[in-house]
Design an enzyme around this catalytic site. Structure first.
Site, short mmCIF file in Angstrom:
data_model
loop_
_atom_site.label_atom_id
_atom_site.label_comp_id
_atom_site.label_asym_id
_atom_site.label_seq_id
_atom_site.Cartn_x
_atom_site.Cartn_y
_atom_site.Cartn_z
N LYS A 168 0.91 -1.10 -0.10
CA LYS A 168 -0.05 -0.20 0.02
C LYS A 168 0.97 1.17 0.11
CE LYS A 168 -4.02 -2.27 0.45
NZ LYS A 168 -5.17 -2.17 -0.51
N HIS A 299 -10.36 -8.17 -7.58
CA HIS A 299 -10.22 -7.85 -5.98
C HIS A 299 -10.93 -8.58 -5.07
CE1 HIS A 299 -11.89 -5.05 -2.84
NE2 HIS A 299 -10.56 -4.71 -2.73
#
Length: 362
Positions: A168, A299
């Site tokens: 991230k 996802h």
């Protein structure tokens, strides 16, 4: 005998299996909506969708108040017909997250029932393109983790045979993000894939600046760099960088995906079956991407997406984020970084009914 006789809806709250945070939010809890469709001849299928902390009761209300009654008496085999009927019956709120999540739970249940009736797993029924796909890991790359933890987790994933890790990004300074990514790259070497995910936190100019810094690191893709509704921004960014742009988890319509792919705004499609409205539209999106030679790396929803990604020829990766461990009993085989879809009929999730009863909130 294949007519729908009953539909049951439940909401269970699941604690994340590890702390999860990104540049935009924290994963507070997983509100999991379960729908079971039962037919006159005694067969049943169960589907599900989810939110990450808010809106679960709204999804249940949409099901209860607007969708379930319209299913009764319909032929459960006519999955496309039922999906189109749900779209027509919710025009005032389609396309929207709550409606898509409610429709998805029903649609997945119908596909589960369809597979059981055919005595085939959904991945084969929907195409059967692959009998396994590689995993990449997200659980070790959350934004709150230290640089040392990112490196340790990436090395552990590599040792387990996983093909890549997602890190991230979205720290206040480009330098901090770059240092964290460089540390992971130095540790895992040049052949191991590193994906980055900004969770929609950047402006167009800042996304371009960060993408430029990623190019020398051989980043596999830059995920959700901009707000999901900024099609023009994604087009400009994709044209300005050699890093593939990945989008899809926050798109709720197959037509929206078509716009992105046709415009060259998506190098990787990350369609989410829950958020796009179920397996029926998920397959439409995947095949649209295929026609543009664009791969699909869906996802989340590992337990379902292993089947769907294996169904289509452009299935690329399955994202490793265990989701249903508290309310199911396996069904997938993971070997040296590859995941095999379940061979049992339907979606292949063995639900733990006692655990669901214990965790049910609605």
């Amino acid at each position: 005998m294949t007519k729908i006789a009953n539909v049951r809806c439940q909401l269970v709250d699941l604690e994340p299996e590890t702390a999860r945070s990104d540049a935009s939010q924290s994963f507070v809890k997983q509100e999991t909506v379960l729908v079971t469709v039962e037919t006159v001849d005694g067969m049943s299928g169960t589907g599900y969708s989810y939110t990450i902390g808010t809106g679960g009761t709204a999804v249940v209300a949409m099901l209860r108040d607007h969708l379930v009654d319209g299913l009764l008496g319909a032929d459960a085999r006519n999955v496309e017909q039922i999906w189109q009927r749900m779209v027509t019956g919710t025009r005032a709120t389609t396309v929207g997250a709550i409606t898509s999540l409610a429709m998805a739970a029903i649609d997945v249940a119908l596909w589960d029932l369809r597979g059981q009736r055919a005595d085939e797993p959904v991945w084969r029924l929907a195409g059967g393109a692959h009998d396994r796909l590689p995993l990449y890991d997200t659980e070790g790359g959350w934004i709150h983790l230290t640089c040392e933890e990112l490196v340790r987790n990436a090395l552990a994933a590599k040792a387990a045979g996983v093909r890549g890790v997602k890190v991230k990004v979205g720290k206040p300074s480009l330098t901090e993000d770059a240092e964290r990514l460089a540390a992971v790259r130095d540790a895992v070497g040049p052949a191991f894939e590193i994906m980055v995910d900004a969770n929609q936190c950047f402006t167009g100019a800042e996304a371009a600046r960060r993408a430029h810094s990623y190019e020398s690191l051989g980043i596999a893709w830059f995920e959700e760099p901009l707000p999901a509704d900024d099609l023009a921004g994604h087009v400009r960014l994709a044209a300005a960088t050699t890093v593939p742009i990945a989008v899809g988890e926050s798109l709720y319509s197959s037509l929206r995906f078509a716009e992105y792919v046709a415009a060259g705004a998506a190098g990787i499609v990350q369609v989410d079956a829950a958020r796009v409205g179920g397996i029926t539209p998920w397959l439409k999106v995947a095949h649209t991407a295929e026609s543009f030679n664009v791969p699909v790396a869906p996802h989340f929803l590992m337990e379902l997406h292993a089947s769907l990604a294996c169904a289509v020829p452009n299935g690329m990766y399955v994202e490793h984020i265990p989701q249903l461990g508290a309310i199911s009993r396996g069904g997938h085989v993971i070997e040296e970084g590859w995941i095999r879809p379940p061979e049992s009929p339907g979606i292949g999730i063995d639900w733990d009914l006692d655990a669901i009863d214990n965790l049910r909130v609605a």
